[in-house]
Motif scaffolding. Structure first.
Motif, short mmCIF file in Angstrom:
data_model
loop_
_atom_site.label_atom_id
_atom_site.label_comp_id
_atom_site.label_asym_id
_atom_site.label_seq_id
_atom_site.Cartn_x
_atom_site.Cartn_y
_atom_site.Cartn_z
N ILE A 16 0.85 -1.20 0.00
CA ILE A 16 0.00 0.00 0.00
C ILE A 16 0.88 1.25 0.00
N GLY A 17 1.94 1.21 0.81
CA GLY A 17 2.83 2.36 0.89
C GLY A 17 3.50 2.68 -0.43
N LEU A 18 3.95 1.64 -1.16
CA LEU A 18 4.58 1.88 -2.46
C LEU A 18 3.61 2.56 -3.42
N GLY A 19 2.38 2.05 -3.46
CA GLY A 19 1.38 2.66 -4.33
C GLY A 19 1.03 4.07 -3.89
N ALA A 20 0.99 4.31 -2.58
CA ALA A 20 0.62 5.62 -2.04
C ALA A 20 1.66 6.68 -2.38
N ILE A 21 2.93 6.26 -2.51
CA ILE A 21 3.96 7.23 -2.88
C ILE A 21 3.66 7.82 -4.25
#
Length: 303
Positions: A16-21
């Motif tokens: 999720i964090g990678l996509g949120a970046i």
């Protein structure tokens, strides 16, 4: 309460964090919420699947598992190609759709609605090409190993955490130690002033699209490796992505990753406490709470 939710939450939160970046970079530079970003995860996963399958046909040696992992060299090689192709897809969508709307001076709501349309078109095209049947990079079974504290994880899961960590560090260094990173921060602060100061705003926009798409591709490939690949893979992650981007603070790369971990852990805890059917509601609750209590997020700056 079974503490295994911590590992499950960290793994989901890293993706999720990678996509949120990508979401937070796009919003901070282009000033609109791109709802088509989730489809880049799906396209990245499927492009890697197609390339990996092609490499496997050329050489069966490439499909033999690497050490403790469930996949062969065909997948890492395919992932590199998929990152480039996904970045090119994002640039093409911008050139055909968003770039023309910006040139016309379209309002933000027009860009947002256009991103909805792009999302539907990309998802439908993906489903038309690959069908809606779930696909897998590999069907090899893995045994979870003890990593301490009663937590268990498979080698593929541990790899996904390592890849996410490396990607975040690389993006943070890009943003803080390179000329293009400084240009990106300048455009984020004031595009007009940055242009007057000599910053190539169009180049910055292209880099943002490519970097965001590359991170989305990595997240899509790792998610597909750990679960399965479906046309709705990115769509199902869209709400958690936006929740993490807003919770972390628009423009903050470390904030997006930390917030992604928080969202992932919260969802995993909710599965154990109230049931899997409420998992999707967790991201919505976090999103609403942040907008009401701290709109700038955990690491965002006040306007």
């Amino acid at each position: 309460m079974n503490l295994q939710f911590l590992m499950d939450g960290l793994i989901a939160g890293a993706m999720i964090g990678l996509g949120a970046i990508g979401v937070t970079l796009t919003y901070s530079i282009l000033r609109f919420a791109n709802f088509a970003h989730g489809e880049l995860l799906s396209w990245g996963a499927y492009l890697a699947l197609a390339v990996s399958g092609g490499l496997g046909l050329l050489s069966t040696t490439l499909t033999k598992p690497i050490g403790p992992f469930s996949f062969g060299w065909s997948l890492p090689l395919a992932a590199i190609v998929a990152i480039i192709l996904t970045g090119m897809l994002a640039l093409a969508v911008d050139a055909v759709l968003f770039g023309r709307l910006r040139a016309r001076g379209s309002a933000v709501i027009i860009l947002v609605m256009a991103s909805f349309g792009a999302s539907l078109a990309l998802r439908s095209l993906l489903e038309f090409i690959f069908t809606s049947k779930p696909a897998y990079y590999t069907k090899a079974l893995q045994i979870a190993v003890q990593i301490g504290g009663g937590l268990r994880a498979t080698p593929d899961q541990l790899l996904s955490l390592g890849v996410a960590l490396v990607a975040v560090i690389a993006i943070h260094l890009l943003m803080t130690r390179t000329d293009i990173g400084r240009s990106m921060r300048a455009v984020s602060e004031n595009p007009a002033l940055a242009g007057i100061a000599g910053v190539d705003v169009r180049r910055v926009i292209r880099v943002v699209w490519f970097v965001g798409a590359a991170l989305a591709c990595i997240a899509g490939v790792m998610t597909g490796l750990l679960v399965q690949i479906r046309p709705y893979l990115g769509h199902d992650l869209l709400l958690p992505l936006f929740a993490a981007a807003i919770l972390g603070g628009i423009g903050s790369v470390p904030g997006a990753m930390i917030a992604g971990l928080i969202v992932g852990l919260s969802e995993a805890a909710a599965v154990q406490l109230v049931g899997a059917e409420w998992r999707a509601a967790v991201s919505f609750v976090i999103l609403v709470a942040v907008l009401l209590l701290r709109p700038r997020g955990l690491f965002g700056r006040a306007a």
